[in-house]
Design a protein around this motif. Structure first.
Motif, PDB file in Angstrom:
ATOM      1  N   ASP A 163       0.833  -1.201   0.000  1.00 48.42           N
ATOM      2  CA  ASP A 163       0.000   0.000   0.000  1.00 48.42           C
ATOM      3  C   ASP A 163       0.870   1.255   0.000  1.00 48.42           C
ATOM      4  OD1 ASP A 163      -2.297  -1.512   0.020  1.00 48.42           O
ATOM      5  OD2 ASP A 163      -2.408  -1.562   2.211  1.00 48.42           O
ATOM      6  N   ASP A 218       4.345   6.507  -1.299  1.00 51.91           N
ATOM      7  CA  ASP A 218       4.913   6.996  -0.044  1.00 51.91           C
ATOM      8  C   ASP A 218       6.259   6.297   0.162  1.00 51.91           C
ATOM      9  OD1 ASP A 218       5.505   7.932   2.429  1.00 51.91           O
ATOM     10  OD2 ASP A 218       3.863   6.922   3.487  1.00 51.91           O
ATOM     11  N   ALA A 243       0.831   3.939  -2.985  1.00 52.65           N
ATOM     12  CA  ALA A 243       0.509   5.328  -2.650  1.00 52.65           C
ATOM     13  C   ALA A 243       1.688   6.261  -2.902  1.00 52.65           C
ATOM     14  CB  ALA A 243       0.078   5.410  -1.187  1.00 52.65           C
TER      15      ALA A 243
END
Length: 823
Positions: free
Chosen positions: A199, A205, A203
């Motif tokens: 995730d 990140d 994303a």
């Protein structure tokens, strides 16, 4: 002031460890250069160890003549086809670059060889550094420091392969695999402190990935460079793959997200793939990496996705353990049915470890735990290769397993998997002993430090640090007898005298290599046989797929056993028919060295020599008397070479006539007497070491020959250890004698060692009285541009029957052109 003191404190605390690592480096280099006297023989000659180091130096010399270009195809081996480069390129290229820099781009041959001789000692010494960090990052600095010192002094395979003069890529394998393990450990530790999952990646990140990214990248780089140093490094990628699979299962069962493993594995494997992909070749194994690394990347991601899917569906966690097995079996079945190249790659990775027949005669491929003399299971190789640490390492494994079970630290699980996979590899082939040395050092240091902690050394050290922090002197009364006694016992057991330090300093005096007889004979070969017409330092063009190298008509092959191929290439500057890549061995109906030397007739041997373009045959005492069984094994027929006879000691095995009729024995034992197309052109001095007394064996075999045949070949004078024969057309001598009369032709041959023997043939005149002999020796000396032999007849041939004798002289041109001489 306080900040400066705080900054200085970690450095001050690190000084003992820095000093300890430096000491380990110095001790390691000192031990590894102990072989100097037996390697650097003079200002003109460096005797490298074993076989492969000679070929590495051959490649290095070619790179230096064409710097910075690499040699990708070899025309100076495996005549008449040539061979794609078997070695991965990095080891030779780095060594050549080092030589190029140190000599300002203009090295002499001796400078090249001396630097090349020191290179393995340097690499072996550098292994100390990653071993320290592996021990430190898995456990603590104390384990790291002791591991570093132990790897510096361990005896056996790792020491031997890192001695001065053993210039082989093996030590680079150990170095690069340990560096890869080191960075993988930090990748795992950093990921535990800064977890990342899919995730976060989706994303974008990447801030969470940043702390561990440098270690993951370094893992991939070191893995890629490792593959460029050894074509079989995919095995270490397999170990990493097995670890990631097991860690996936553990994390899933503990309800922990395993996706960080896929991220580490996928990125590091991709970087390794990117490093390998541009290479023209990788010892014929590039295709395995091109399939294996992407398969690993896909597998890691799929494992994590399956884990996520099962968690979302709240499925029984225990079923996840079946996922890797199911995935592997699915890939195996599909590849076997539809993609045979992928299936072949998978099987080849595992099949690499399985040897049989002639393959078991390769020293490094023999199973580690099997005694070669008895064929029985034995633990003695543990001590021979690792000293007492070999046994201690196995004692440490259950302790580590228990600690791993309690703590579940990824780096400890990695060490367990790494170690167990190395034990499995070691069980299959003893070549992995120089890998397991690192594991043995780590495990022995780990157990030793655990013992020290158990008797209170950890608390003692903490008291010492507390005293320093408070500015008070450390009270010596804190040191108990148990502390000193335990430390003393561990020093005695791990280092000296029970430990390996003394053993290592007794194993570092030499690295083997060709005996003086081989060096002299191959030097003679280089300067006294016709030039091959192939430039020794050329960057040869790789033939198209399915084609062979196109040699000039002047080229020819040298037939000898494959062990000696690289010596023939480097020292003799000639082209062997077989080499230590286990190429050109043949066997059975396949022409090669095994089928040639076990041939039971000259005609059979000639057929093989004609197919392979062999002009010279080189034999030595080992081929004749101690490793003939290996030739028979490679030929695929080991039966009938020995038979039993009665003696004072009862029934004993002795060579049979099948053995004595082999081409090897006709050449070496009988000096080629009676052969029509082979003449001895040079022999070395005799060689009779205590461990393999070739002169004594020669006397024994000649006695057996006389016993079986009723002949009386002389036994008193020892012949040369190395003998060089030339395969020639031979001159045909024809004449007439009474019908069905036995006619003989003979001459006395004097070798360059001033030894004499009789060359003789006999035949029966036909119904018309005609007879003929084909003989290989010229009685009138050498020809310019041809073999400058120093072994030849002392006079003309003598043809005799009844009371008739006739002399005949034969020129070199007659011999080489197959002329007919009529009497």
């Amino acid at each position: 002031m306080k900040d400066k003191k705080t900054k200085a404190s970690p450095l001050k605390n690190s000084l003992p460890y820095i000093a300890g690592v430096i000491l380990s480096l110095l001790v390691s280099f000192y031990i590894r250069t102990g072989s100097k006297a037996s390697v650097i023989l003079s200002e003109n000659f460096v005797r490298f160890g074993g076989n492969d180091p000679w070929y590495h130096m051959r490649v290095v010399s070619t790179i230096l003549h064409n710097y910075p270009h690499n040699l990708w195809f070899e025309a100076y081996t495996l005549f008449p086809t040539g061979q794609r480069m078997v070695f991965a390129p990095l080891f030779d290229w780095v060594l050549a670059s080092l030589i190029y820099v140190l000599t300002l781009g203009n090295p002499s041959t001796h400078q090249m060889e001396v630097i090349g001789a020191y290179f393995p000692a340097l690499l072996g010494t550098l292994v100390v550094i990653p071993t320290y960090y592996v021990g430190k990052w898995i456990f603590n600095r104390n384990v790291g420091l002791l591991s570093a010192f132990l790897i510096a002094i361990l005896p056996g395979a790792f020491l031997h392969r890192s001695l001065l003069g053993f210039t082989d890529h093996h030590v680079a394998e150990t170095l690069m695999s340990t560096v890869t393990a080191m960075f993988l450990i930090m990748s795992l530790k950093t990921m535990r402190e800064h977890p990342v999952n899919f995730d976060d990646i989706l994303a974008k990140d990447f801030s969470k990935l940043k702390p561990s990214m440098k270690y993951i990248v370094l893992t991939g780089i070191s893995m890629g460079l490792y593959a460029l140093a050894w074509k079989g490094a995919l095995f270490f990628a397999l170990i990493i793959g097995v670890y990631i699979t097991i860690q996936h299962i553990i994390d899933h069962l503990r309800n922990e997200n395993p996706e960080y493993l896929a991220i580490i594995g996928a990125i590091s494997f991709f970087i390794a793939f990117a490093i390998i992909a541009p290479m023209p070749d990788l010892g014929s194994s590039k295709s395995q990496y091109m399939l294996g690394l992407p398969a690993g990347i896909i597998g890691f991601v799929v494992f994590s996705l399956i884990s996520r899917f099962m968690n979302q569906r709240k499925m029984n966690r225990k079923y996840f353990a079946l996922a890797p097995v199911g995935l592997f079996m699915t890939v195996l079945i599909i590849s076997k049915l539809f993609i045979p190249t992928v299936y072949a790659t998978i099987i080849s990775v595992f099949g690499y470890f399985m040897r049989s027949g002639g393959g078991l005669t390769i020293a490094e491929a023999y199973p580690f735990f099997v005694d070669r003399s008895t064929g029985l299971f034995s633990l003695s190789p543990l001590y021979d290769n690792f000293g007492i640490e070999g046994y201690i390492a196995f004692l440490a494994i259950p302790v580590l397993l228990y600690q791993t079970y309690r703590e579940h630290k990824q780096e400890e699980i990695w060490l367990v998997v790494w170690t167990m996979m190395m034990v499995w590899a070691l069980y299959q082939q003893n070549r992995f002993a120089y890998y397991f040395a690192v594991n043995a050092a780590l495990l022995s240091a780990y157990l030793a430090v655990k013992i020290l902690e158990a008797v209170g050394w950890k608390e003692l050290y903490e008291k010492y640090l507390l005293s320093k922090e408070k500015g008070r002197p450390f009270e010596s009364k804190n040191i108990k007898a148990i502390h000193i006694l335990t430390m003393l016992i561990l020093f005695i057991v791990l280092i000296y005298p029970v430990g390996p330090l003394q053993e290592s300093t007794s194993q570092n005096t030499g690295v083997g290599g060709p005996e003086a007889a081989w060096i002299e004979s191959l030097t003679w070969l280089r300067y006294n046989t016709p030039d091959t017409g192939v430039d020794f330092y050329e960057l040869y063009e790789t033939p198209a797929e399915g084609e062979t190298y196109q040699y000039p008509d002047t080229a020819y092959g040298i037939m000898s056993w494959w062990d000696y191929g690289h010596w023939i290439t480097y020292i003799g500057h000639r082209i062997p028919n077989a080499n230590p890549f286990q190429s050109g061995i043949g066997g059975g109906d396949v022409p090669g060295a095994a089928s040639y030397f076990t041939s039971q007739s000259e005609e059979e041997a000639n057929t093989i020599a004609d197919v392979l373009g062999s002009r010279y045959i080189i034999s030595n005492g080992r081929m004749a008397y101690t490793i003939f069984g290996a030739m028979a094994a490679w030929d695929g027929d080991e039966s009938g070479y020995y038979t039993q006879v009665n003696s004072d000691q009862g029934l004993v095995n002795v060579p049979s006539m099948k053995y004595l009729n082999s081409m090897e024995m006709k050449l070496h034992l009988l000096d080629g007497s009676g052969l029509r197309h082979y003449r001895m052109v040079h022999e070395s001095q005799a060689y009779n070491p205590s461990h393999e007394p070739y002169v004594d064996l020669e006397y024994f075999y000649k006695n057996i020959y006389n016993m079986w045949t009723g002949e009386n070949i002389p036994i008193e004078s020892a012949s040369g250890f190395v003998k060089i024969f030339e395969y020639v057309d031979g001159a045909t001598v024809t004449g007439t004698a009474p019908e069905n009369e036995t006619v003989a032709i003979s001459t006395t041959i004097m070798t360059n060692q001033m030894r004499t023997f009789t060359y003789t043939q006999s035949t029966t005149a036909g119904s018309d009285g005609a007879y003929s002999f084909t003989v290989p020796y010229s009685t009138e000396g050498t020809m310019e541009g041809e073999t400058q032999f120093d072994t030849m007849p002392v006079g003309p041939y003598v043809i005799s029957y009844r009371t008739v004798t006739e002399q005949v002289s034969i020129s070199e041109a007659d011999i080489l052109n197959g002329n007919i001489i009529e009497i």
